[in-house]
Design an enzyme around this catalytic site. Sequence first.
Site, PDB file in Angstrom:
ATOM      1  CG  ASN A  79       4.726  29.069  26.075  1.00  0.00           C
ATOM      2  OD1 ASN A  79       3.945  28.412  25.386  1.00  0.00           O
ATOM      3  ND2 ASN A  79       4.717  29.022  27.392  1.00  0.00           N
ATOM      4  CB  ALA A  94       3.099  44.952  23.077  1.00  0.00           C
ATOM      5  CG  HIS A  95       4.836  41.294  27.769  1.00  0.00           C
ATOM      6  ND1 HIS A  95       5.615  40.417  28.473  1.00  0.00           N
ATOM      7  CD2 HIS A  95       3.617  40.727  27.697  1.00  0.00           C
ATOM      8  CE1 HIS A  95       4.885  39.363  28.830  1.00  0.00           C
ATOM      9  NE2 HIS A  95       3.669  39.534  28.363  1.00  0.00           N
ATOM     10  CB  CYS A 138       2.409  30.016  33.933  1.00  0.00           C
ATOM     11  SG  CYS A 138       2.585  30.794  32.337  1.00  0.00           S
TER      12      CYS A 138
HETATM   13  C1  LIG Z   1       3.163  35.197  27.025  1.00  0.00           C
HETATM   14  C2  LIG Z   1       2.200  34.370  26.235  1.00  0.00           C
HETATM   15  C3  LIG Z   1       0.813  34.573  26.323  1.00  0.00           C
HETATM   16  C4  LIG Z   1       0.211  35.570  27.275  1.00  0.00           C
HETATM   17  O1  LIG Z   1       0.443  36.886  26.891  1.00  0.00           O
HETATM   18  P1  LIG Z   1       0.295  38.055  28.016  1.00  0.00           P
HETATM   19  O2  LIG Z   1       0.399  39.310  27.213  1.00  0.00           O
HETATM   20  O3  LIG Z   1       1.425  37.868  28.960  1.00  0.00           O
HETATM   21  O4  LIG Z   1      -1.043  37.880  28.627  1.00  0.00           O
HETATM   22  C5  LIG Z   1      -0.010  33.797  25.556  1.00  0.00           C
HETATM   23  N1  LIG Z   1       0.484  32.859  24.732  1.00  0.00           N
HETATM   24  C6  LIG Z   1       1.802  32.637  24.606  1.00  0.00           C
HETATM   25  C7  LIG Z   1       2.287  31.591  23.667  1.00  0.00           C
HETATM   26  C8  LIG Z   1       2.704  33.371  25.359  1.00  0.00           C
HETATM   27  O5  LIG Z   1       4.003  33.125  25.270  1.00  0.00           O
END
Ligand SMILES: *Cc1c(COP(=O)(O)O)cnc(C)c1O
Length: 392
Positions: free
Chosen positions: A152, A201-202, A326
């Site tokens: 990410n 999903a988001h 985060c």
């Molecule tokens: C955003 C993310 C998550 C967490 O997902 P949420 O739906 O926000 O809890 C987990 N792993 C990765 C690699 C992410 O980018």
Amino acid sequence: MKKRVYLDYSATTPMKQEVLNAMLPHFNVQFGNPSSIHCFGRENKAVIDQARQIIAKTINASADEVFFTGGGSESDNWAIKGVVSALKGKGKHIITSKIEHHAVLHTCEFLEKEGFEVTFVDVDEFGIVDLNQLQRSIRPDTILITIMYANNEIGTIQPIKEIGELAKKHNITFHVDAVQAYGNVRIDVQELKIDLLSLSAHKVYGPKGIGLLYIKKGTKIIQLIHGGAQEKRRRAGTENVPAIVGFGKAAELAYQDLEGHVKHLTFLRDKLINGLLEKIPYSRLNGHPTKRLPGNANISIEYIEGEALLLSLDMVGIACSSGSACTSGSLDPSHVLMAIGLSHEVAHGSLRFTIGDFTSEEDVDYVLKELPIIVERLRQMSPLYEKVKGGN
Ligand SMILES: *Cc1c(COP(=O)(O)O)cnc(C)c1O
């Protein structure tokens, strides 16, 4: 209104209009509880199963192998805690990497306190997991390997197929956090020998608070949320019908024209990366030059604080991130940038731009115009930079 440019798609994405349209009736018109046997319930049960089928197809799974959750974090927690609890009679060793999302990393750290042993495998300077070290880490009591598909922060894409084959060969359960990869690469859970896969999903133009865990048939795992009989008795709680419908629509759209999406993002990403590296002295790209997410540009700019850059960019309406969502707000440098070998100072001067479907070339040009000016101004105030320049 002031110009605003959103380049933080890895933090979250805006929902597509079609996704919102598909969701809306399920808040007030078609609102039945899918568990009810009357027609209000039955029609929503059908709608959930439809979304499940659409999403399952995008990862080459069957519909009865996918379970809706409250998001990517819950999926990661369920996969990891659920598998090791089910297999603790067989062993207590888990293998993961140093650059996982906190939903995986903190879950593993929690399990260490519970008596499990965790190996955090290194990555190279590009953020690619050290396959030799991973292989050497495998023990007779290893019960789970959990490695993310794409990072990410720096966007690096891992050799998931090789890791899947390794796990299969040693009969170890394999979990993949594919939250960032989904909608950006083609994912085939069978070809990649994946036992569990987390999605959210988001991050793909769907709603927040809905995710999914793929659990390959026959995988040993216990449930995390006890209660009602929803999700074939494996994840209790009344289904979030609007969100599930939105997720289904977002999944359908994401894989409708994957090539077009990747082409658009890659073009803008490369324009941004090349433009910034050319215009800003003492800057470098983090992550792999080619094995990276199509929308990710992570740049280190030396002799400046990332937080100062973020604030200055925000003043001109540009939204990006100084690491993962985060970690910003805390002063610890990103664990990912540390793992690829950056010094504290360089890691602190890092910016993550993430491009998405609504990004235009004009947006990229705006950053290429504004950021070099900001960097120049901030560096003029930096005694460290004066010394560097003086020395040259
Ligand atoms: C955003 C993310 C998550 C967490 O997902 P949420 O739906 O926000 O809890 C987990 N792993 C990765 C690699 C992410 O980018």
